[in-house]
Enzyme design. Structure first.
Site, PDB file in Angstrom:
ATOM      1  N   LYS A  51      -8.035   5.769   2.015  1.00 21.08           N
ATOM      2  CA  LYS A  51      -6.850   5.350   2.783  1.00 21.08           C
ATOM      3  C   LYS A  51      -5.663   6.127   2.252  1.00 21.08           C
ATOM      4  O   LYS A  51      -5.645   6.502   1.079  1.00 21.08           O
ATOM      5  CB  LYS A  51      -6.602   3.848   2.575  1.00 21.08           C
ATOM      6  CG  LYS A  51      -5.750   3.219   3.650  1.00 21.08           C
ATOM      7  CD  LYS A  51      -6.592   2.758   4.809  1.00 21.08           C
ATOM      8  CE  LYS A  51      -5.789   2.238   5.963  1.00 21.08           C
ATOM      9  NZ  LYS A  51      -6.619   1.647   7.002  1.00 21.08           N
TER      10      LYS A  51
ATOM     11  N   ASP B 204      -3.345   4.365  11.362  1.00 19.83           N
ATOM     12  CA  ASP B 204      -3.235   2.962  10.954  1.00 19.83           C
ATOM     13  C   ASP B 204      -1.811   2.576  11.370  1.00 19.83           C
ATOM     14  O   ASP B 204      -1.237   3.213  12.274  1.00 19.83           O
ATOM     15  CB  ASP B 204      -3.468   2.800   9.440  1.00 19.83           C
ATOM     16  CG  ASP B 204      -3.637   1.338   9.011  1.00 19.83           C
ATOM     17  OD1 ASP B 204      -4.707   0.757   9.250  1.00 19.83           O
ATOM     18  OD2 ASP B 204      -2.683   0.747   8.457  1.00 19.83           O
TER      19      ASP B 204
HETATM   20  P1  NDP Z   1       0.579  -0.397  14.905  1.00 18.58           P
HETATM   21  O1  NDP Z   1       1.570   0.368  14.123  1.00 18.58           O
HETATM   22  O2  NDP Z   1       0.183   0.082  16.238  1.00 18.58           O
HETATM   23  O3  NDP Z   1       1.073  -1.920  15.043  1.00 18.58           O
HETATM   24  C1  NDP Z   1       1.350  -2.685  13.915  1.00 18.58           C
HETATM   25  C2  NDP Z   1       1.921  -4.011  14.328  1.00 18.58           C
HETATM   26  O4  NDP Z   1       2.130  -4.824  13.185  1.00 18.58           O
HETATM   27  C3  NDP Z   1       3.245  -3.882  14.985  1.00 18.58           C
HETATM   28  O5  NDP Z   1       3.429  -4.914  15.893  1.00 18.58           O
HETATM   29  C4  NDP Z   1       4.179  -4.002  13.775  1.00 18.58           C
HETATM   30  O6  NDP Z   1       5.461  -4.366  14.135  1.00 18.58           O
HETATM   31  C5  NDP Z   1       3.518  -5.051  12.970  1.00 18.58           C
HETATM   32  N1  NDP Z   1       3.813  -4.920  11.541  1.00 18.58           N
HETATM   33  C6  NDP Z   1       3.495  -3.893  10.739  1.00 18.58           C
HETATM   34  N2  NDP Z   1       3.912  -4.118   9.483  1.00 18.58           N
HETATM   35  C7  NDP Z   1       4.505  -5.307   9.504  1.00 18.58           C
HETATM   36  C8  NDP Z   1       5.123  -6.098   8.513  1.00 18.58           C
HETATM   37  N3  NDP Z   1       5.212  -5.698   7.232  1.00 18.58           N
HETATM   38  N4  NDP Z   1       5.593  -7.299   8.889  1.00 18.58           N
HETATM   39  C9  NDP Z   1       5.498  -7.727  10.168  1.00 18.58           C
HETATM   40  N5  NDP Z   1       4.922  -7.016  11.155  1.00 18.58           N
HETATM   41  C10 NDP Z   1       4.431  -5.827  10.822  1.00 18.58           C
HETATM   42  O7  NDP Z   1      -0.676  -0.559  13.948  1.00 18.58           O
HETATM   43  P2  NDP Z   1      -2.171  -0.971  14.313  1.00 18.58           P
HETATM   44  O8  NDP Z   1      -2.192  -1.820  15.523  1.00 18.58           O
HETATM   45  O9  NDP Z   1      -2.977   0.262  14.277  1.00 18.58           O
HETATM   46  O10 NDP Z   1      -2.581  -1.831  13.033  1.00 18.58           O
HETATM   47  C11 NDP Z   1      -2.433  -3.247  12.967  1.00 18.58           C
HETATM   48  C12 NDP Z   1      -3.351  -3.804  11.892  1.00 18.58           C
HETATM   49  O11 NDP Z   1      -4.710  -3.491  12.219  1.00 18.58           O
HETATM   50  C13 NDP Z   1      -3.140  -3.266  10.487  1.00 18.58           C
HETATM   51  O12 NDP Z   1      -3.439  -4.270   9.545  1.00 18.58           O
HETATM   52  C14 NDP Z   1      -4.177  -2.161  10.380  1.00 18.58           C
HETATM   53  O13 NDP Z   1      -4.506  -1.873   9.052  1.00 18.58           O
HETATM   54  C15 NDP Z   1      -5.319  -2.813  11.125  1.00 18.58           C
HETATM   55  N6  NDP Z   1      -6.351  -1.922  11.637  1.00 18.58           N
HETATM   56  C16 NDP Z   1      -6.048  -0.857  12.434  1.00 18.58           C
HETATM   57  C17 NDP Z   1      -7.046  -0.067  12.933  1.00 18.58           C
HETATM   58  C18 NDP Z   1      -6.778   1.056  13.879  1.00 18.58           C
HETATM   59  O14 NDP Z   1      -7.739   1.668  14.330  1.00 18.58           O
HETATM   60  N7  NDP Z   1      -5.541   1.361  14.219  1.00 18.58           N
HETATM   61  C19 NDP Z   1      -8.454  -0.301  12.591  1.00 18.58           C
HETATM   62  C20 NDP Z   1      -8.682  -1.491  11.810  1.00 18.58           C
HETATM   63  C21 NDP Z   1      -7.650  -2.241  11.351  1.00 18.58           C
HETATM   64  P3  NDP Z   1       6.656  -3.371  13.807  1.00 18.58           P
HETATM   65  O15 NDP Z   1       6.129  -1.965  13.791  1.00 18.58           O
HETATM   66  O16 NDP Z   1       7.608  -3.630  14.886  1.00 18.58           O
HETATM   67  O17 NDP Z   1       7.114  -3.799  12.429  1.00 18.58           O
HETATM   68  O1  2IT Z   2      -8.359   0.086   8.887  1.00 21.50           O
HETATM   69  C1  2IT Z   2      -9.056   0.864   9.570  1.00 21.50           C
HETATM   70  O2  2IT Z   2     -10.285   0.709   9.666  1.00 21.50           O
HETATM   71  C2  2IT Z   2      -8.398   1.963  10.275  1.00 21.50           C
HETATM   72  N1  2IT Z   2      -7.173   2.065  10.231  1.00 21.50           N
HETATM   73  C3  2IT Z   2      -9.217   2.974  11.024  1.00 21.50           C
HETATM   74  C4  2IT Z   2      -9.707   4.045  10.100  1.00 21.50           C
HETATM   75  C5  2IT Z   2     -10.383   5.214  10.761  1.00 21.50           C
HETATM   76  O3  2IT Z   2     -10.749   6.131  10.006  1.00 21.50           O
HETATM   77  O4  2IT Z   2     -10.561   5.242  11.978  1.00 21.50           O
END
Ligand code: NDP
Ligand code: 2IT
Length: 445
Positions: free
Chosen positions: A126, A166
């Site tokens: 990561k 992410d």
């Molecule tokens: P995005 O940046 O697209 O969205 C993140 C969301 O979470 C936004 O609504 C953001 O709001 C909010 N957020 C982020 N940090 C904070 C914080 N400290 N406090 C409150 N709200 C927060 O990210 P993703 O949708 O890609 O990721 C969301 C979650 O899913 C994370 O935990 C990530 O690790 C996990 N994840 C993502 C994957 C992927 O493929 N993208 C795969 C597996 C897990 P704002 O930006 O307005 O603060």
């Molecule tokens: O938390 C996660 O699994 C991700 N942000 C996706 C990682 C990836 O390599 O697609």
């Protein structure tokens, strides 16, 4: 707490002082797999857990760039290469002001077990930066990404380490990062996933995490002779993962009634569907911060500074960030008869919240199992890049669906207790065994 677990954790804490998110993630895993390890002394003798909690390599670097006013800016850049026993390091990049070595080590540690669960050959890593893309122009984001990749490129490669997105890293950032890698290395390879579909990306990758979360939730309900159809769901966040989960849940006949941002949450009793889902993408792309405009546009209630967990729903799916459901939130959800909690974000529930859900025998899916669909389709993107070929949406979606079913079945196999499936134990043990056995086979490296 078992004295052996305590001794192990004391050691982890002493070696990694102040890294509270990392301690939390390790503790959750160690507590749940310890009884299994005791029965398999080979893992103890070879100190597999001690090795798994020490990253193979941590890279930290300076990221200098110039903003639109010509001012010099400096950010921190990181890549944690946690474990390569079963494949090249694989995992996302997070750009958020809260990013620290503790957060990246917790995410990398989780990623190792998650990637193992997908059954694809991927190790875990990561990375990211404390850079905040919010309020930055496209040009500033590009300058930052180019500077970040100028250093990172010497540490990664399609057979070494394959980053992806992410929080704060989506298609735009992956584009800038890929462009700079290609320019510096003079090679067009699958070094990043989440690429645009015209230049090596996989269909369904943007949707994959959210789709996978819903497939997994449905599997848990199927085991109870139930399904997601007709269920009311609370979702937090409104980013990439939330969007994918809302789209699939709605398609399968459920009703998602909340989304949230740092400003508060929106409650839409009719459900978020159709043009409202499209509006989420628009909202994200334009103001990139608050959800209140949704409430104004569609004439629904907005609850400032509140979290969606106070609403009465059948299913809760946290999709934003770590530790967003605490014991208090869990208590409310339980009092409102929540049936199922699926972690879509990484470690969104605090340990005491998880404990409360399990105590009340609520279906509870840990992130490393439920959100593995994102990295699984990243793995499929790597395969397509290696073959120089692309599968159709239907083909990728079918593979994703099967992978999520298989992860669910594995969790049930390792986590079944009398009348309850402990998905936390199931995911941790099955994720661990594959990596641990590979480490044993490869000797002391
Ligand atoms: P995005 O940046 O697209 O969205 C993140 C969301 O979470 C936004 O609504 C953001 O709001 C909010 N957020 C982020 N940090 C904070 C914080 N400290 N406090 C409150 N709200 C927060 O990210 P993703 O949708 O890609 O990721 C969301 C979650 O899913 C994370 O935990 C990530 O690790 C996990 N994840 C993502 C994957 C992927 O493929 N993208 C795969 C597996 C897990 P704002 O930006 O307005 O603060
Ligand atoms: O938390 C996660 O699994 C991700 N942000 C996706 C990682 C990836 O390599 O697609």
């Amino acid at each position: 707490m078992d004295p052996k677990v305590k001794a192990f954790m004391d050691d982890v804490i002493a070696k990694n002082p102040g890294e509270k998110e990392f301690h939390q993630a390790v503790m959750e895993v160690v507590e749940s797999i310890f009884p299994f390890i005791i029965e398999n002394p080979k893992y103890i003798k070879e100190k597999i857990l001690e090795r798994m909690t020490e990253p193979e390599r941590v890279i930290m670097f300076r990221v200098p760039w110039t903003d639109d006013n010509g001012e010099v800016q400096i950010n921190k850049g990181y890549r944690v290469e946690m474990n390569s026993a079963i494949g090249p390091y694989k995992g996302g990049l997070r750009f958020h002001p809260s990013v620290s070595i503790s957060i990246l080590k917790f995410l990398a540690f989780e990623q190792v077990l998650k990637n193992s669960l997908t059954s694809l050959p991927m190790g875990g890593g990561k990375g990211g930066s404390d850079f905040d893309p919010k309020g930055k122009s496209d040009k500033e984001v590009m300058h930052f990404c180019q500077s970040f990749m100028t250093e990172l490129q010497r540490h990664i490669g399609p057979n070494t380490d394959v980053p992806a997105g992410d929080i704060g890293v989506g298609g735009r950032e992956i584009g800038f990062l890929f462009g700079q890698y290609k320019r510096l290395r003079n090679e067009f390879t699958g070094v990043l996933t989440g690429k645009g579909i015209q230049w090596g990306g996989s269909l369904i990758r943007p949707e994959a995490t959210g789709f996978g979360v819903i497939y997994f939730t449905n599997e848990m309900l199927h085991l109870k002779n139930d399904s997601i159809k007709g269920k009311t769901i609370a979702i937090s966040g409104f980013g990439n993962v939330a969007w994918g989960a809302i789209s699939k849940a709605t398609e399968l006949g459920a009703k998602v009634v909340t989304i949230s941002g740092p400003d508060g949450y929106v409650y839409d009793p009719d459900g978020i569907s159709g043009e409202k889902i499209d509006y989420l993408l628009y909202l994200r792309a334009t103001n990139n911060d608050i959800v209140e405009p949704y409430a104004k546009k569609f004439g629904v209630n907005f609850f400032e500074g509140k979290k969606p967990w106070e609403q009465k729903v059948d299913i809760a799916i946290p999709c934003a960030t770590q530790n967003e459901i605490n014991a208090e939130d869990a208590k409310r959800l339980i009092a409102n008869n929540v049936q199922c909690v699926t972690e879509a974000a990484n470690m969104p529930c605090t340990s005491d919240a998880v404990e409360a859900f399990q105590k009340h025998k609520i279906l509870f899916a840990p992130g490393k199992a439920a959100n593995a669909g994102g990295v699984a389709v990243s793995g499929l993107e790597m395969s397509q890049n290696s073959m120089r070929y692309s599968w159709t949406s239907e083909e990728v979606d079918a593979k994703l669906h099967q992978i999520m079913k298989d992860i669910h079945a594995t969790c049930v196999k390792y986590g079944k207790e009398d009348d309850y499936v402990n998905y936390v134990n199931g995911a941790n043990i099955s994720g661990f065994v594959k990596v641990a056995d590979a480490m044993l086979a490869q000797g002391l490296v």
